[in-house]
Design an enzyme around this catalytic site. Structure first.
Site, PDB file in Angstrom:
ATOM      1  N   LEU A   1      42.713   9.424  53.587  1.00  0.00           N
ATOM      2  CA  LEU A   1      43.341   9.239  52.272  1.00  0.00           C
ATOM      3  C   LEU A   1      44.623   8.429  52.442  1.00  0.00           C
ATOM      4  O   LEU A   1      45.376   8.615  53.397  1.00  0.00           O
ATOM      5  CB  LEU A   1      43.699  10.594  51.654  1.00  0.00           C
TER       6      LEU A   1
ATOM      7  N   GLY B   1      52.196 -16.280  63.042  1.00  0.00           N
ATOM      8  CA  GLY B   1      52.332 -16.151  61.586  1.00  0.00           C
ATOM      9  C   GLY B   1      53.693 -15.578  61.209  1.00  0.00           C
ATOM     10  O   GLY B   1      54.044 -14.473  61.629  1.00  0.00           O
TER      11      GLY B   1
ATOM     12  N   HIS C   1      80.764   0.752  39.675  1.00  0.00           N
ATOM     13  CA  HIS C   1      81.568   0.192  40.757  1.00  0.00           C
ATOM     14  C   HIS C   1      81.965   1.305  41.703  1.00  0.00           C
ATOM     15  O   HIS C   1      82.288   2.389  41.242  1.00  0.00           O
ATOM     16  CB  HIS C   1      82.839  -0.452  40.173  1.00  0.00           C
TER      17      HIS C   1
HETATM   18  P1  NAD Z   1      50.939 -13.819  54.812  1.00  0.00           P
HETATM   19  O1  NAD Z   1      50.001 -14.604  54.020  1.00  0.00           O
HETATM   20  O2  NAD Z   1      52.169 -13.247  54.187  1.00  0.00           O
HETATM   21  O3  NAD Z   1      51.445 -14.689  56.049  1.00  0.00           O
HETATM   22  C1  NAD Z   1      50.593 -15.279  56.996  1.00  0.00           C
HETATM   23  C2  NAD Z   1      51.375 -16.359  57.704  1.00  0.00           C
HETATM   24  O4  NAD Z   1      50.594 -16.863  58.751  1.00  0.00           O
HETATM   25  C3  NAD Z   1      51.739 -17.526  56.786  1.00  0.00           C
HETATM   26  O5  NAD Z   1      53.090 -17.813  56.958  1.00  0.00           O
HETATM   27  C4  NAD Z   1      50.839 -18.625  57.317  1.00  0.00           C
HETATM   28  O6  NAD Z   1      51.384 -19.920  57.125  1.00  0.00           O
HETATM   29  C5  NAD Z   1      50.747 -18.265  58.776  1.00  0.00           C
HETATM   30  N1  NAD Z   1      49.618 -18.855  59.464  1.00  0.00           N
HETATM   31  C6  NAD Z   1      48.359 -19.007  58.987  1.00  0.00           C
HETATM   32  N2  NAD Z   1      47.603 -19.649  59.909  1.00  0.00           N
HETATM   33  C7  NAD Z   1      48.402 -19.868  60.984  1.00  0.00           C
HETATM   34  C8  NAD Z   1      48.217 -20.479  62.246  1.00  0.00           C
HETATM   35  N3  NAD Z   1      47.029 -21.037  62.579  1.00  0.00           N
HETATM   36  N4  NAD Z   1      49.253 -20.540  63.109  1.00  0.00           N
HETATM   37  C9  NAD Z   1      50.454 -20.019  62.759  1.00  0.00           C
HETATM   38  N5  NAD Z   1      50.684 -19.451  61.590  1.00  0.00           N
HETATM   39  C10 NAD Z   1      49.672 -19.354  60.698  1.00  0.00           C
HETATM   40  O7  NAD Z   1      50.068 -12.691  55.506  1.00  0.00           O
HETATM   41  P2  NAD Z   1      50.494 -11.427  56.345  1.00  0.00           P
HETATM   42  O8  NAD Z   1      51.914 -11.491  56.772  1.00  0.00           O
HETATM   43  O9  NAD Z   1      49.449 -11.300  57.403  1.00  0.00           O
HETATM   44  O10 NAD Z   1      50.350 -10.260  55.296  1.00  0.00           O
HETATM   45  C11 NAD Z   1      49.062  -9.990  54.692  1.00  0.00           C
HETATM   46  C12 NAD Z   1      49.214  -9.419  53.323  1.00  0.00           C
HETATM   47  O11 NAD Z   1      49.806  -8.138  53.373  1.00  0.00           O
HETATM   48  C13 NAD Z   1      50.077 -10.293  52.430  1.00  0.00           C
HETATM   49  O12 NAD Z   1      49.458 -10.440  51.191  1.00  0.00           O
HETATM   50  C14 NAD Z   1      51.354  -9.529  52.319  1.00  0.00           C
HETATM   51  O13 NAD Z   1      52.004  -9.750  51.099  1.00  0.00           O
HETATM   52  C15 NAD Z   1      50.891  -8.076  52.461  1.00  0.00           C
HETATM   53  N6  NAD Z   1      51.984  -7.283  53.024  1.00  0.00           N
HETATM   54  C16 NAD Z   1      53.028  -6.964  52.224  1.00  0.00           C
HETATM   55  C17 NAD Z   1      54.106  -6.260  52.743  1.00  0.00           C
HETATM   56  C18 NAD Z   1      55.263  -5.924  51.870  1.00  0.00           C
HETATM   57  O14 NAD Z   1      55.122  -5.961  50.664  1.00  0.00           O
HETATM   58  N7  NAD Z   1      56.436  -5.640  52.414  1.00  0.00           N
HETATM   59  C19 NAD Z   1      54.128  -5.908  54.087  1.00  0.00           C
HETATM   60  C20 NAD Z   1      53.053  -6.272  54.866  1.00  0.00           C
HETATM   61  C21 NAD Z   1      51.981  -6.963  54.323  1.00  0.00           C
END
Ligand code: NAD
Length: 450
Positions: free
Chosen positions: A36, A170, A438
């Protein structure tokens, strides 16, 4: 007799909708083949936030002399992992309590027809079905992506030894949150990003400022880097990449793949009952109905912004549609599913709502920028958090707030005030008329408007 709903998937989309539907008097069955809470609770948001807190405490210790405190300390990573597990288990008990009126079935679901779901031998018939089966980590299709030590965020959250060297592929949300955490834990962190900026979909100014802050802390971030392969070598895992037509490589103990997530399209036999999908996810309309009208889909499985709070509110939309008698047009609630705040829990935090400067330019909107800085805020200085700013984008002719981008302590909390204002079509003058207590960080938002 009450109408029945079967919900497949018990992440924030699935379990919150199940609990709310049961409260509304629906006969609810929730099917899950995992624990869950789904990704968010078990291998995403919550465990990451626990480790973020550890990182914060360690940073405070590292700066203790600035507060006149001389402390000797050590870090027991095993204890940090235990604390994270305790938090998860406490929250999971809370979910179990919330679901007391819901029938929970453990197992893998598949469709028999548009009103029947199978779990093993069991057939569950219902009036409506909600698919909330989430997403999975994407892997770069490069040689070496399956080597031991090349992991996703799920595995990184369950390691028991802090890697000496961590290479992250990434610089999106996941990549930077883990870079920030493991930098504070003492790992030597290198981030390789394909795009010219970190956090590609965020306001560029904000993304550049975050890169600067993280680099200052010792994280090596290489943008415009194309990773080509990963190999085992005597010094560890060798990540080979191309940068400005030259080839480089770095050695690390672990490689984190953080190149996005993709909808879990293998979770169900969508085609068999005619549910339309694209590689981006299950296709839905504004009410979250799939191409089979009594079947809805919410959350990451629909593509779009893969955020827990998006899934939750999409679930609320479904219930509002059902209780409104499933109209085929017109609003069923006031939820604005296209107005979504997002936060990145790095140190410093980043949070964003509405349009970026680049989006305003692309749309030809005439806008003005207002900025205020943490270093001019009494509470921020007293907290020893002078790093950051709040940037508000307003429509030039009306003062209507179009977007807000914050970097600095508690950015994720501060963004909510501006989210509320934008959702009510508020303008910069509304904001500057609201009394802010404040001394608080919220005055940073007020000062941007003043
Ligand atoms: P993301 O899409 O945020 O980032 C992926 C990154 O990898 C991008 O910057 C992209 O340009 C890069 N990338 C892609 N191909 C690449 C390559 N060949 N070489 C180098 N870089 C490359 O995805 P994520 O960080 O994996 O997160 C996945 C999802 O999970 C997202 O939708 C994110 O919003 C969500 N998430 C949200 C939170 C939060 O809200 N705090 C936390 C974790 C994950």
């Amino acid at each position: 007799m009450s109408k029945s709903i079967t919900i497949i998937g018990a992440g924030p989309g699935g379990y919150e909708t199940a609990a709310a539907a049961a409260e509304k008097g629906f006969d609810v069955t929730l099917i899950t083949d995992g624990p869950l809470g789904g990704t968010c609770l078990n291998e995403g948001c919550i465990p990451t936030k626990c480790l973020c807190r550890n990182a914060e405490v360690l940073e405070d210790f590292a700066h203790s002399e600035e507060y006149g405190i001389t402390a000797s300390y050590s870090f027991d990573f095993k204890k940090a992992v235990e604390r994270k597990e305790a938090v998860i288990s406490q929250l999971r008990s809370g979910i179990e309590f919330l679901l007391k009126k819901v029938r929970i079935i453990e197992g893998k679901a598949s469709f028999k027809d548009s009103h029947t779901v199978l779990v093993g031998e069991e057939e569950i018939e219902s009036d409506y079905i909600i698919i909330a089966t989430g997403s999975v980590s994407a892997l770069l299709p490069i040689p070496g992506n399956d080597l031991e030590g090349v992991i996703t965020s799920k595995e990184l959250l369950s390691i028991d030894v802090i890697p000496r060297k961590l290479c992250i592929i990434g610089a999106g949300v996941i990549g930077l949150e883990f870079a920030s955490i493991f930098n504070s834990f003492g790992s030597e962190v290198t981030v390789l990003e394909y795009c010219p900026n970190v956090l590609p979909r965020f306001d560029i100014d904000l993304a550049k400022r975050l890169k600067q802050s993280l680099s200052k802390k010792g994280i090596s971030i290489i943008t415009s880097a194309k990773v080509e392969s990963i190999e085992h070598s005597p010094g560890g895992l060798e990540v080979k990449y191309q940068f400005k037509d030259n080839r480089f490589s770095i050695l690390s103990d672990k490689v984190l793949m953080a190149v996005g997530r993709r909808p879990n399209l293998k979770s169900l036999n969508f085609d068999e009952i005619g549910i339309e999908t694209t590689p981006k996810g299950v296709v839905v309309n504004n009410y979250m109905q799939t191409s089979v009208p009594n079947i809805y889909a919410i959350g990451d499985i629909t593509g779009g912004m893969m955020l827990a709070h998006v899934a939750t509110f999409q679930g609320r939309r479904v219930l509002n549609h059902l209780t409104a008698g499933c109209p085929s047009e017109g609003p069923v609630d006031k939820i604005q599913l296209d107005l979504v705040p997002a936060a990145v829990f790095t140190s410093p935090e980043v949070a964003t709502i509405g349009k970026t400067e680049e989006e305003c330019k692309a749309e030809g909107v005439a806008f003005k920028i207002r900025k205020s800085f943490y270093r001019a805020n009494g509470k921020a200085l007293s907290m020893n958090s002078p790093d950051g700013y709040c940037k508000i984008i307003e429509e030039e002719k009306s003062g209507r707030i179009l977007g807000c981008h914050i970097i600095g302590s508690h950015a994720s909390d501060l963004i909510q005030e501006v989210t509320a204002l934008i959702s009510m079509d508020g303008n910069i003058y509304d904001l500057s008329s609201i009394i802010h207590a404040h001394p608080t960080l919220s005055e940073i938002v007020l000062n941007a408007a003043d």
